[in-house]
Scaffold this active site. Structure first.
Site, PDB file in Angstrom:
ATOM      1  N   CYS A  34       0.831  -1.210   0.000  1.00 35.74           N
ATOM      2  CA  CYS A  34       0.000   0.000   0.000  1.00 35.74           C
ATOM      3  C   CYS A  34       0.864   1.258   0.000  1.00 35.74           C
ATOM      4  CB  CYS A  34      -0.954   0.020   1.198  1.00 35.74           C
ATOM      5  SG  CYS A  34      -0.125   0.080   2.785  1.00 35.74           S
ATOM      6  N   CYS A 103      -3.421  -2.463   8.455  1.00 41.14           N
ATOM      7  CA  CYS A 103      -2.926  -1.167   8.927  1.00 41.14           C
ATOM      8  C   CYS A 103      -2.573  -1.259  10.415  1.00 41.14           C
ATOM      9  CB  CYS A 103      -3.968  -0.084   8.699  1.00 41.14           C
ATOM     10  SG  CYS A 103      -4.763  -0.184   7.080  1.00 41.14           S
TER      11      CYS A 103
HETATM   12 FE1  FES Z   1      -1.574   0.836   4.118  1.00 45.63          FE
HETATM   13 FE2  FES Z   1      -3.560   1.313   5.708  1.00 45.63          FE
HETATM   14  S1  FES Z   1      -3.628   1.062   3.564  1.00 45.63           S
HETATM   15  S2  FES Z   1      -1.506   0.960   6.238  1.00 45.63           S
END
Ligand code: FES
Length: 146
Positions: A34, A103
């Site tokens: 991400c 996360c």
């Molecule tokens: Fe990467 Fe939340 S989307 S830590």
């Protein structure tokens, strides 16, 4: 996607944002999938976490979980700090949507990385603490969005 009021509160008004200049331990972890990065600073004296701060370049849940994780770790002994898992952080936030669970793993890993740095600098071993990884996505599966 539904976020709890606590998640929204810690995202809108994050606690403990910043740096500790003379930190006892600093940990940085990221998730290459991400692209989010979290940096945690801990001030530890007499085996107690006296202060914790963070900087997070990441999604709202990453900000909220780092805020809550730093709140939870303050005042804890090192062994108590080891019990702050991503699940404990999520529970304190009244939950996260499944797609956002990773996360909270970033928050747990960032705390561990800062504790590891402290242990290395002081030549001590913290029971149960493993060497941190820079990129947590190598060790986990992020669920596909539905
Ligand atoms: Fe990467 Fe939340 S989307 S830590």
């Amino acid at each position: 996607m539904q976020y709890s009021e606590k998640v929204m509160d810690h995202f809108m008004n994050p606690r403990n944002v910043g740096e500790i200049e003379d930190a006892s331990g600093v940990g940085t972890v990221g998730n290459a999938k991400c692209g989010d990065i979290m940096k945690v600073y801990l001030k530890i004296e007499d085996n107690i976490v006296k202060d914790a701060k963070f900087k997070t370049f990441g999604c709202g849940a990453a900000v909220a979980t780092s805020s809550m994780a730093t709140e939870l770790i303050k005042g804890k002994t090192i062994q108590e700090a080891m019990e702050i898992t991503n699940k404990a952080v999520m529970e304190a936030l009244d939950g996260l949507p499944p797609i956002k669970v990773h996360c909270s793993c970033l928050a747990e890993e960032a705390l561990h990385a800062a504790l590891w740095d402290y242990a290395q600098k002081n030549g001590i071993v913290i029971e149960g603490l493993k060497e941190p990884v820079n990129d947590i996505s190598e060790h986990e599966e992020i669920p596909e969005e539905e």
